[in-house]
Design an enzyme around this catalytic site. Sequence first.
Site, PDB file in Angstrom:
ATOM      1  N   ASP A  39     -43.988  54.543  49.725  1.00  0.00           N
ATOM      2  CA  ASP A  39     -43.446  55.629  48.915  1.00  0.00           C
ATOM      3  C   ASP A  39     -42.046  55.284  48.445  1.00  0.00           C
ATOM      4  O   ASP A  39     -41.256  54.714  49.201  1.00  0.00           O
ATOM      5  CB  ASP A  39     -43.411  56.926  49.733  1.00  0.00           C
ATOM      6  CG  ASP A  39     -43.591  58.166  48.874  1.00  0.00           C
ATOM      7  OD1 ASP A  39     -42.743  58.382  47.981  1.00  0.00           O
ATOM      8  OD2 ASP A  39     -44.558  58.901  49.074  1.00  0.00           O
ATOM      9  N   ASN A  92     -53.006  55.708  45.592  1.00  0.00           N
ATOM     10  CA  ASN A  92     -52.890  57.100  45.172  1.00  0.00           C
ATOM     11  C   ASN A  92     -51.704  57.363  44.255  1.00  0.00           C
ATOM     12  O   ASN A  92     -51.763  58.235  43.400  1.00  0.00           O
ATOM     13  CB  ASN A  92     -52.775  57.975  46.428  1.00  0.00           C
ATOM     14  CG  ASN A  92     -52.258  59.365  46.127  1.00  0.00           C
ATOM     15  OD1 ASN A  92     -52.959  60.204  45.568  1.00  0.00           O
ATOM     16  ND2 ASN A  92     -50.999  59.616  46.483  1.00  0.00           N
ATOM     17  N   TYR A 159     -51.586  58.221  29.852  1.00  0.00           N
ATOM     18  CA  TYR A 159     -52.116  58.605  31.158  1.00  0.00           C
ATOM     19  C   TYR A 159     -53.632  58.428  31.208  1.00  0.00           C
ATOM     20  O   TYR A 159     -54.167  57.819  32.141  1.00  0.00           O
ATOM     21  CB  TYR A 159     -51.744  60.061  31.443  1.00  0.00           C
ATOM     22  CG  TYR A 159     -52.302  60.610  32.732  1.00  0.00           C
ATOM     23  CD1 TYR A 159     -51.726  60.280  33.962  1.00  0.00           C
ATOM     24  CD2 TYR A 159     -53.393  61.469  32.732  1.00  0.00           C
ATOM     25  CE1 TYR A 159     -52.231  60.792  35.146  1.00  0.00           C
ATOM     26  CE2 TYR A 159     -53.903  61.979  33.914  1.00  0.00           C
ATOM     27  CZ  TYR A 159     -53.317  61.641  35.118  1.00  0.00           C
ATOM     28  OH  TYR A 159     -53.818  62.151  36.295  1.00  0.00           O
ATOM     29  N   LYS A 163     -56.115  55.988  33.546  1.00  0.00           N
ATOM     30  CA  LYS A 163     -57.132  56.534  34.437  1.00  0.00           C
ATOM     31  C   LYS A 163     -58.522  55.955  34.116  1.00  0.00           C
ATOM     32  O   LYS A 163     -59.320  55.707  35.013  1.00  0.00           O
ATOM     33  CB  LYS A 163     -57.130  58.062  34.363  1.00  0.00           C
ATOM     34  CG  LYS A 163     -55.834  58.682  34.894  1.00  0.00           C
ATOM     35  CD  LYS A 163     -55.638  58.331  36.354  1.00  0.00           C
ATOM     36  CE  LYS A 163     -54.230  58.387  36.823  1.00  0.00           C
ATOM     37  NZ  LYS A 163     -54.071  58.118  38.268  1.00  0.00           N
ATOM     38  N   ILE A 192     -55.136  70.072  40.421  1.00  0.00           N
ATOM     39  CA  ILE A 192     -54.873  70.233  41.850  1.00  0.00           C
ATOM     40  C   ILE A 192     -53.440  70.725  42.001  1.00  0.00           C
ATOM     41  O   ILE A 192     -52.545  70.281  41.281  1.00  0.00           O
ATOM     42  CB  ILE A 192     -55.040  68.891  42.615  1.00  0.00           C
ATOM     43  CG1 ILE A 192     -56.439  68.299  42.381  1.00  0.00           C
ATOM     44  CG2 ILE A 192     -54.770  69.080  44.101  1.00  0.00           C
ATOM     45  CD1 ILE A 192     -57.586  69.086  42.977  1.00  0.00           C
ATOM     46  N   THR A 194     -50.332  70.278  42.985  1.00  0.00           N
ATOM     47  CA  THR A 194     -49.406  69.260  43.481  1.00  0.00           C
ATOM     48  C   THR A 194     -48.138  69.329  42.627  1.00  0.00           C
ATOM     49  O   THR A 194     -48.033  70.137  41.702  1.00  0.00           O
ATOM     50  CB  THR A 194     -49.997  67.836  43.368  1.00  0.00           C
ATOM     51  OG1 THR A 194     -50.036  67.453  41.987  1.00  0.00           O
ATOM     52  CG2 THR A 194     -51.393  67.765  43.966  1.00  0.00           C
TER      53      THR A 194
END
Length: 263
Positions: A39, A92, A159, A163, A192, A194
């Site tokens: 991270d 991720n 984006y 993907k 989601i 987040t």
Amino acid sequence: MADKKLEGKVAIVSGGGSGIGRASVLAFARSGAKVAMLDRTVENAEKVRKQVEDEGGEAVVIECDIAEPQQVEAAVKQAAEKWGRLDIVFANAGINGAMTPIETMDIESWDQTMNINLRGTFATVKYAIPYLKENGGSILINSSINGNRVFSNIGFSAYSTTKAGQTAFMKMAALELAQYKIRVNAICPGAIRTNIDDNTYPSEDLKEVQITVEFPDGGEPLEKGPGRPDQVARLALFLASDDSDHITGTEIYCDGAESLLHG
């Protein structure tokens, strides 16, 4: 008491400090895995590490920007050597990036999204392979409904391209790595809850290319609202474990049928 289906396994999760990554770290650790979080926001990841340890699990935080391949290589090596093996890799980490018309999107914005989402995924997988080959394992890639089933989010050309690229890369990797008993699959979440929107940069001229679309009530038909990170984490746990030992080369949608409505 959680089912220890990952007992003795070692997992890497990039972007483990928040959202889907955080939920997956907790799910993996509760199932017995030792987890290394890669991270760039160390403070957030350290909070997750503390929670894992408070629950009796084992985790480490390795500062790593997945847009920097040398950092990824060093981080994967550090994680694998700490516990002497590597079994699970969850690529991720990612950003939404620029939400801009194609005509006015600058090359630097395009490259940033490509480097983090697509090249970062490639580097995470590439540098993990030598360690995964020793015992076999599971690679997960966090893709999206965007670029795979949904193309109506105007402005997300960069984006969505990353993907779509992730799922194509996943299928190539699944076939190439099958001989080593390494499975490769992709998760395609919808909306989601987040904080990825913190990494979304809409431009002022976006309205010039927007297409007005009115969907029926309930953008996510199954639950009438965005999903939760833990719902995606349960899918990640399934794909990481031997419960899915004959599943590879597959993208699985985790979106409450949102993409069927919005495609």
